[in-house]
Design an enzyme around this catalytic site. Structure first.
Site, PDB file in Angstrom:
ATOM      1  N   LYS A 152      -7.069  -4.208  -2.704  1.00 60.32           N
ATOM      2  CA  LYS A 152      -7.718  -4.897  -1.049  1.00 60.32           C
ATOM      3  C   LYS A 152      -8.288  -3.608  -1.033  1.00 60.32           C
ATOM      4  CE  LYS A 152      -3.811  -4.375   1.235  1.00 60.32           C
ATOM      5  NZ  LYS A 152      -4.427  -3.854   2.424  1.00 60.32           N
ATOM      6  N   ASP A 205       0.809  -0.871   0.154  1.00 61.36           N
ATOM      7  CA  ASP A 205       0.188   0.155  -0.452  1.00 61.36           C
ATOM      8  C   ASP A 205       0.940   0.856  -0.208  1.00 61.36           C
ATOM      9  OD1 ASP A 205      -2.202  -2.085  -0.179  1.00 61.36           O
ATOM     10  OD2 ASP A 205      -2.952  -1.574   2.825  1.00 61.36           O
ATOM     11  N   CYS A 258      -2.143  -2.555   8.405  1.00 58.14           N
ATOM     12  CA  CYS A 258      -2.090  -3.943   6.314  1.00 58.14           C
ATOM     13  C   CYS A 258      -0.625  -4.529   7.455  1.00 58.14           C
ATOM     14  CB  CYS A 258      -2.256  -2.907   5.882  1.00 58.14           C
ATOM     15  SG  CYS A 258      -3.694  -2.059   5.765  1.00 58.14           S
TER      16      CYS A 258
END
Length: 152
Positions: free
Chosen positions: A78, A17, A114
């Site tokens: 995601k 990310d 995450c």
């Protein structure tokens, strides 16, 4: 093979990310990108597969353009915290490049959400996991530091 030893033939890199929208809010973002690029360049040189995720890219943007994810990479969108998505599990199950690899080297953001959830998921199923701490961060120093102190 002993724990902690990295064998390029057994490693997969996870880039978590590192997206445009986080640029102004995540601590040490320029240094994180610089160090992430070093890992990605090493992966390309050593022919190590790279898995990239983007958390809700419609709202948070794509992976930062400074990162060269074109070489040996696959990118998944995601909307959950962990990178251990059904698509990633399927990739590992069917791909010769991934199925015999038992070590994950992970970096990205955010460390306490995450990245940490991915590490916990991978450790739970038996992977050897290494976090590149100088290529991983969060919005606050407290979140970043505490994420690295969690014992799984």
């Amino acid at each position: 093979m002993s724990k902690g030893f990295l064998d390029a033939d057994r490693v997969v890199i996870f880039c978590c990310d590192l997206q445009e929208k986080f640029r102004s809010s995540v601590r040490y973002f320029p240094a994180i990108l610089e160090n992430a690029n070093r890992v990605l360049k090493a992966a390309a040189l050593l022919d190590i597969p790279v898995v990239v995720t983007e958390q809700y890219p419609q709202g948070l943007g794509k992976t930062c353009t400074e990162l060269d994810i074109s070489e040996s990479s696959v990118t998944f969108e995601k909307t959950q915290f962990s990178m251990w998505l059904d698509n990633v599990r399927s990739l590992f199950a069917r791909s010769v490049d991934h199925c015999n690899r038992n070590t994950i080297v992970i970096f990205g953001i955010e460390a306490h959400v995450c990245v940490q959830q991915t590490v916990v998921d991978l450790l739970r199923i038996g992977y050897d996991v290494h976090v590149v701490v100088d290529a991983t961060s969060s919005r606050t120093d407290t979140d970043r530091i505490l994420a690295f102190q969690v014992k799984c």
